[in-house]
Design a protein around this motif. Structure first.
Motif, PDB file in Angstrom:
ATOM      1  N   ILE A  22     -10.834  14.023  33.274  1.00  0.00           N
ATOM      2  CA  ILE A  22     -11.168  13.886  31.861  1.00  0.00           C
ATOM      3  C   ILE A  22     -11.941  15.126  31.445  1.00  0.00           C
ATOM      4  CG2 ILE A  22     -12.427  12.529  30.142  1.00  0.00           C
ATOM      5  CD1 ILE A  22     -12.146  10.128  32.085  1.00  0.00           C
ATOM      6  N   ASN A  23     -11.431  15.841  30.463  1.00  0.00           N
ATOM      7  CA  ASN A  23     -12.108  17.009  29.927  1.00  0.00           C
ATOM      8  C   ASN A  23     -12.428  16.728  28.460  1.00  0.00           C
ATOM      9  OD1 ASN A  23     -11.744  18.636  32.296  1.00  0.00           O
ATOM     10  ND2 ASN A  23      -9.596  18.790  31.722  1.00  0.00           N
ATOM     11  N   THR A  24     -13.716  16.679  28.149  1.00  0.00           N
ATOM     12  CA  THR A  24     -14.121  16.369  26.784  1.00  0.00           C
ATOM     13  C   THR A  24     -15.435  17.055  26.445  1.00  0.00           C
ATOM     14  OG1 THR A  24     -14.611  14.569  25.225  1.00  0.00           O
ATOM     15  CG2 THR A  24     -15.262  14.227  27.507  1.00  0.00           C
ATOM     16  N   SER A  25     -15.618  17.291  25.157  1.00  0.00           N
ATOM     17  CA  SER A  25     -16.893  17.838  24.699  1.00  0.00           C
ATOM     18  C   SER A  25     -17.818  16.722  24.218  1.00  0.00           C
ATOM     19  CB  SER A  25     -16.661  18.835  23.560  1.00  0.00           C
ATOM     20  OG  SER A  25     -16.039  18.184  22.472  1.00  0.00           O
ATOM     21  N   ASP A  26     -17.277  15.502  24.120  1.00  0.00           N
ATOM     22  CA  ASP A  26     -18.042  14.351  23.642  1.00  0.00           C
ATOM     23  C   ASP A  26     -18.351  13.424  24.819  1.00  0.00           C
ATOM     24  OD1 ASP A  26     -18.822  11.818  22.604  1.00  0.00           O
ATOM     25  OD2 ASP A  26     -17.846  12.308  20.697  1.00  0.00           O
ATOM     26  N   ARG A  27     -19.605  13.374  25.194  1.00  0.00           N
ATOM     27  CA  ARG A  27     -20.031  12.589  26.358  1.00  0.00           C
ATOM     28  C   ARG A  27     -19.665  11.111  26.232  1.00  0.00           C
ATOM     29  NH1 ARG A  27     -23.864  13.713  30.188  1.00  0.00           N
ATOM     30  NH2 ARG A  27     -24.720  11.939  31.300  1.00  0.00           N
ATOM     31  N   LYS A  28     -19.861  10.537  25.040  1.00  0.00           N
ATOM     32  CA  LYS A  28     -19.580   9.113  24.837  1.00  0.00           C
ATOM     33  C   LYS A  28     -18.097   8.808  25.028  1.00  0.00           C
ATOM     34  CE  LYS A  28     -20.404   5.209  21.874  1.00  0.00           C
ATOM     35  NZ  LYS A  28     -21.221   4.607  20.885  1.00  0.00           N
ATOM     36  N   ILE A  29     -17.232   9.642  24.495  1.00  0.00           N
ATOM     37  CA  ILE A  29     -15.790   9.455  24.673  1.00  0.00           C
ATOM     38  C   ILE A  29     -15.445   9.520  26.158  1.00  0.00           C
ATOM     39  CG2 ILE A  29     -13.520  10.516  24.316  1.00  0.00           C
ATOM     40  CD1 ILE A  29     -14.425  11.261  21.501  1.00  0.00           C
ATOM     41  N   GLY A  30     -16.001  10.491  26.858  1.00  0.00           N
ATOM     42  CA  GLY A  30     -15.747  10.640  28.292  1.00  0.00           C
ATOM     43  C   GLY A  30     -16.191   9.426  29.085  1.00  0.00           C
ATOM     44  N   GLU A  31     -17.400   8.917  28.787  1.00  0.00           N
ATOM     45  CA  GLU A  31     -17.908   7.744  29.503  1.00  0.00           C
ATOM     46  C   GLU A  31     -17.067   6.503  29.199  1.00  0.00           C
ATOM     47  OE1 GLU A  31     -21.993   7.665  28.282  1.00  0.00           O
ATOM     48  OE2 GLU A  31     -22.599   9.107  29.822  1.00  0.00           O
ATOM     49  N   ASN A  32     -16.665   6.342  27.944  1.00  0.00           N
ATOM     50  CA  ASN A  32     -15.832   5.186  27.576  1.00  0.00           C
ATOM     51  C   ASN A  32     -14.478   5.247  28.273  1.00  0.00           C
ATOM     52  OD1 ASN A  32     -17.811   4.095  25.956  1.00  0.00           O
ATOM     53  ND2 ASN A  32     -16.972   4.919  24.063  1.00  0.00           N
ATOM     54  N   LEU A  33     -13.866   6.437  28.310  1.00  0.00           N
ATOM     55  CA  LEU A  33     -12.588   6.598  29.004  1.00  0.00           C
ATOM     56  C   LEU A  33     -12.742   6.313  30.498  1.00  0.00           C
ATOM     57  CD1 LEU A  33     -11.150   9.799  27.295  1.00  0.00           C
ATOM     58  CD2 LEU A  33     -10.132   7.522  27.275  1.00  0.00           C
ATOM     59  N   LEU A  34     -13.813   6.813  31.076  1.00  0.00           N
ATOM     60  CA  LEU A  34     -14.061   6.587  32.500  1.00  0.00           C
ATOM     61  C   LEU A  34     -14.232   5.099  32.796  1.00  0.00           C
ATOM     62  CD1 LEU A  34     -14.402   8.011  35.199  1.00  0.00           C
ATOM     63  CD2 LEU A  34     -16.831   8.205  34.705  1.00  0.00           C
ATOM     64  N   ASP A  35     -14.996   4.387  31.976  1.00  0.00           N
ATOM     65  CA  ASP A  35     -15.151   2.938  32.150  1.00  0.00           C
ATOM     66  C   ASP A  35     -13.802   2.239  32.063  1.00  0.00           C
ATOM     67  OD1 ASP A  35     -17.871   3.050  32.480  1.00  0.00           O
ATOM     68  OD2 ASP A  35     -18.353   2.478  30.413  1.00  0.00           O
ATOM     69  N   TYR A  36     -12.999   2.634  31.091  1.00  0.00           N
ATOM     70  CA  TYR A  36     -11.690   2.014  30.887  1.00  0.00           C
ATOM     71  C   TYR A  36     -10.773   2.266  32.088  1.00  0.00           C
ATOM     72  CZ  TYR A  36      -7.480   0.544  28.431  1.00  0.00           C
ATOM     73  OH  TYR A  36      -6.348  -0.100  28.065  1.00  0.00           O
ATOM     74  N   ILE A  37     -10.754   3.477  32.581  1.00  0.00           N
ATOM     75  CA  ILE A  37      -9.913   3.833  33.729  1.00  0.00           C
ATOM     76  C   ILE A  37     -10.395   3.118  34.989  1.00  0.00           C
ATOM     77  CG2 ILE A  37      -9.266   5.738  35.272  1.00  0.00           C
ATOM     78  CD1 ILE A  37      -9.262   7.511  32.680  1.00  0.00           C
ATOM     79  N   ASN A  38     -11.712   2.999  35.152  1.00  0.00           N
ATOM     80  CA  ASN A  38     -12.260   2.326  36.336  1.00  0.00           C
ATOM     81  C   ASN A  38     -11.867   0.863  36.413  1.00  0.00           C
ATOM     82  OD1 ASN A  38     -13.458   4.454  37.687  1.00  0.00           O
ATOM     83  ND2 ASN A  38     -15.354   4.286  36.507  1.00  0.00           N
ATOM     84  N   LYS A  39     -11.598   0.235  35.277  1.00  0.00           N
ATOM     85  CA  LYS A  39     -11.145  -1.156  35.288  1.00  0.00           C
ATOM     86  C   LYS A  39      -9.829  -1.284  36.048  1.00  0.00           C
ATOM     87  CE  LYS A  39     -13.108  -2.308  30.849  1.00  0.00           C
ATOM     88  NZ  LYS A  39     -12.790  -2.655  29.466  1.00  0.00           N
TER      89      LYS A  39
END
Length: 152
Positions: A22-39
Motif C-alpha cells: 500500500i502506497n499512500t500519502s494519507d495515513r488514515k486511508i492506509g490504515e483503513n486499507l490495511l485493516d480491511y486486507i487483514n480481515k
C-alpha cells in the motif's frame, strides 16, 4: 472527475505467497486499507469453540455481541445465548481478530455491528443499547476508540 486511488492486480504463478503493498500519502486511508486486507488474511473459519462447564460450544464469531469479564469468568452474549467460560478477554479478542470488536472498558468488548444507539451518561461515560435491548457502559477512556471505528 479524477480518482486519487489507483488499483492494479498482477497474478503471477511463480509467487508462493500473496504480497500486498500500500502506497499512500494519507495515513488514515492506509490504515483503513490495511485493516480491511487483514480481515482476509486472518482465519477463514467463522466458528469459535468456547469451553464451558457443560462442554465445548461452537458459535459463530459474527454472532458475538458483547463480552465481559467478572471475577475471572468471561460472559459472552451472542445473538442466540449467553455463555460463561474461563477464557481471558484478551484471548477472546485475539481469536476474534476483527476491527469491529472493540474494547469499551477494562473488562469488556463489544461488536459495533450490534450497537443500535449510544447515549451520554452523567459521569462522562456512554451507554450503548445493543440489538437485543441490553444496555452496556462505555468507559470515558475508550470513547475515542468507538468514535474512530464508527467514524463519528
Amino acid at each position: 472527475m479524477e480518482s486519487n486511488v489507483r488499483v492494479s492486480l498482477k497474478i503471477d504463478a511463480i509467487h508462493s505467497v500473496t504480497e500486498v503493498n500500500i502506497n499512500t500519502s494519507d495515513r488514515k486511508i492506509g490504515e483503513n486499507l490495511l485493516d480491511y486486507i487483514n480481515k482476509f488474511s486472518s482465519s477463514t473459519t467463522n466458528k469459535l469453540g468456547i469451553k464451558t462447564p457443560e462442554g465445548t460450544v461452537m458459535i459463530n464469531k459474527s454472532d458475538i455481541m458483547f463480552a465481559e469479564i467478572f471475577d475471572k469468568e468471561l460472559t459472552l452474549t451472542t445473538t442466540k445465548q449467553e455463555l460463561t467460560t474461563r477464557m481471558t478477554l484478551s484471548t477472546l479478542q485475539q481469536k476474534l481478530g476483527s476491527s469491529l470488536i472493540i474494547q469499551i472498558s477494562k473488562a469488556s468488548i463489544i461488536n459495533v455491528h450490534f450497537i443500535q444507539k449510544v447515549n451520554p451518561s452523567f459521569s462522562g461515560n456512554l451507554i450503548a443499547t445493543l440489538a437485543n435491548g441490553k444496555k452496556v457502559s462505555i468507559s470515558r477512556r475508550y470513547v475515542k476508540n468507538l468514535n474512530k471505528v464508527l467514524d463519528i
